[in-house]
Write a protein that holds these residues in place. Structure first.
Motif, short mmCIF file in Angstrom:
data_model
loop_
_atom_site.label_atom_id
_atom_site.label_comp_id
_atom_site.label_asym_id
_atom_site.label_seq_id
_atom_site.Cartn_x
_atom_site.Cartn_y
_atom_site.Cartn_z
N UNK A 1 5.26 -9.29 -12.80
CA UNK A 1 5.90 -10.13 -11.48
C UNK A 1 6.92 -8.79 -10.97
N UNK A 2 6.37 -7.77 -11.03
CA UNK A 2 6.45 -6.18 -10.18
C UNK A 2 5.60 -5.18 -10.75
N UNK A 3 5.00 -4.11 -9.04
CA UNK A 3 4.56 -3.22 -8.98
C UNK A 3 5.80 -2.15 -9.76
N UNK A 4 5.33 -1.03 -10.41
CA UNK A 4 5.40 -0.16 -10.19
C UNK A 4 5.48 0.82 -9.36
N UNK A 5 6.56 1.15 -8.34
CA UNK A 5 6.07 2.63 -7.71
C UNK A 5 6.94 4.34 -7.72
N UNK A 6 7.90 3.73 -8.58
CA UNK A 6 8.24 4.51 -8.78
C UNK A 6 8.67 4.60 -10.41
N UNK A 7 9.03 6.02 -11.06
CA UNK A 7 9.94 5.66 -12.98
C UNK A 7 10.48 7.04 -13.09
N UNK A 8 11.57 6.43 -13.57
CA UNK A 8 12.21 7.63 -13.82
C UNK A 8 13.15 7.77 -15.46
N UNK A 9 11.59 7.30 -15.94
CA UNK A 9 12.50 7.32 -17.78
C UNK A 9 11.95 7.76 -18.22
N UNK B 1 0.56 -0.95 -0.31
CA UNK B 1 0.17 0.00 -0.23
C UNK B 1 1.00 1.37 0.11
N UNK B 2 1.85 1.04 0.24
CA UNK B 2 2.69 2.59 1.11
C UNK B 2 4.84 2.16 1.38
N UNK B 3 5.37 3.32 0.29
CA UNK B 3 6.63 3.05 1.34
C UNK B 3 6.48 2.28 2.36
N UNK B 4 6.08 2.43 3.92
CA UNK B 4 5.97 2.04 4.85
C UNK B 4 5.98 0.19 4.51
N UNK B 5 5.26 -0.06 4.04
CA UNK B 5 5.62 -1.36 3.74
C UNK B 5 7.38 -1.87 3.67
N UNK B 6 8.09 -1.43 3.15
CA UNK B 6 9.32 -1.31 3.11
C UNK B 6 10.27 -1.92 3.65
N UNK B 7 9.46 -1.27 5.10
CA UNK B 7 10.53 -1.60 6.41
C UNK B 7 10.70 -2.86 6.83
N UNK B 8 12.21 -3.14 7.16
CA UNK B 8 12.88 -4.02 6.89
C UNK B 8 12.80 -5.11 5.87
N UNK B 9 12.40 -4.81 4.56
CA UNK B 9 12.44 -5.86 3.35
C UNK B 9 13.65 -5.41 2.54
N UNK B 10 13.69 -6.39 1.87
CA UNK B 10 15.38 -6.57 0.77
C UNK B 10 14.73 -6.15 -0.96
N UNK B 11 15.98 -5.31 -0.88
CA UNK B 11 15.79 -4.42 -1.98
C UNK B 11 17.19 -4.73 -2.64
#
Length: 343
Positions: A205-213, A130-140
């Protein structure tokens, strides 16, 4: 009476004739053999470098260029610092980071005016994101720790109040390794570039949340123009080898101008087949997504350097509050001459 020049004189005359007929600076290059390090040569991010190589633009300038490919931009930078590379095809922000570390690195031609980097979350591992907060503790997954993909992810997370230490960054490379890391569930999110990103999108496979193309997306993310891939070298190298640096710039500007008028079919005829990761149609579609990201003239905008500095200061305590002399991080002197030559 026939004049027969001595051996030494004959060589001098031959060199003069060759120089006059070629019309290049080949005979005055301080260092005709140049080693260039790059982190992910197959990426669209570095397409101008491949075009210059494949179309013989470096050779036209009298250069013998050897390109070494690494897993990410930070690895290519290490090659320069370690002395195994003369020049790097890499992200502009490394010039700022290295100044903080006491090393003078200068970019002298811009390849991309938009980073082309995309941050996406795994639909397998984070189906309810739902938001960037969901990435806390995750592997990027990033191309390599410390690379421009790492920088983008850290910058975006910092704006959401998430510190670099709140996530784990894992190097996954730029092609098959990146695809595998997402699809096997090894990582929860990925910051990477095309063609890999478009392939992951196509298969959901992914949901894009930030794009700089695109230029618009880049302005939305960074608040200003953000210089991307450049050719950079140590200030000492540029000072010692101005003709060589000019020759490299001439070749790159010629490649940039070729890309401006090239279509997808032109691109696939130039790049190695392996770059397409087995899907030519997808590769050409990805090119159309990023075409506007390439610099039309190789010039690094002053405002762009300011944007890059602000982005780094936003999340890196080693740079925040430091006095940075941006005039030492880039020069447009060689690009101006190269553009004059192309007219």
């Amino acid at each position: 009476m026939q004049f027969i020049p001595s051996g030494r004189m004959a060589c001098a005359l031959a060199a003069t004739l060759i120089f006059a007929s070629s019309g290049t600076l080949a005979q005055t290059l301080e260092k005709p053999k140049v080693s260039i390090a790059v982190g992910g040569k197959n990426l669209f991010y570095y397409l101008p470098l491949t075009v210059a190589e494949q179309l013989g633009y470096f050779k036209d300038e009298g250069l013998q260029v050897e390109i070494s490919d690494f897993a990410g931009g930070s690895k290519a930078l290490q090659a320069l610092v370690g002395g195994s590379a003369d020049v790097v095809s890499g992200a502009f922000e490394h010039t700022i980071d290295m100044q903080v570390k006491g090393q003078n690195i200068t970019a002298f031609v811009l390849q991309g005016r938009a980073p082309q980097i995309v941050l996406g979350v795994s639909t397998k591992n984070l189906p309810n994101y739902k938001s960037l907060q969901d990435l806390k503790g995750k592997k990027i997954g990033v191309t390599a720790p410390g690379s421009s993909t790492n920088m983008l992810a850290s910058f975006v997370l910092a704006k959401a109040g998430i510190k670099p230490g709140d996530v784990s960054y894992i190097g996954v490379g730029t092609s098959a390794g990146a695809l595998s890391a997402v699809r096997s569930g090894q990582i929860d999110a990925i910051a990477n570039l095309d063609p890999a990103i478009t392939m992951l999108q196509q298969k959901n496979d992914i949901k894009v949340i930030v794009d700089t193309r695109t230029m618009k997306d880049t302005l939305d993310v960074f608040g200003g123009p953000m210089p991307a891939a450049t050719l950079y070298a140590s200030g000492a190298f540029i000072k010692k080898n101005p003709n060589t640096t000019q020759a490299l710039t001439n070749a790159m500007v010629k490649a940039l101008k070729w890309i401006q008028t090239a279509g997808p079919d032109d691109i696939v005829k130039v790049v190695p087949e392996s770059y397409m990761l087995g899907d030519r149609a997808l590769y050409t579609a990805a090119f159309l997504k990023v075409k506007e990201a390439y610099s039309p003239d190789g010039k690094i905008p002053d405002e762009g350097a300011q944007t890059a500095l602000k982005a780094l200061q936003a999340y890196d305590p080693k740079i925040a509050g430091k006095t940075i002399d941006l005039t030492r991080t880039y020069t447009n002197d060689f690009v101006r001459k190269a553009n004059d030559k192309q007219r």
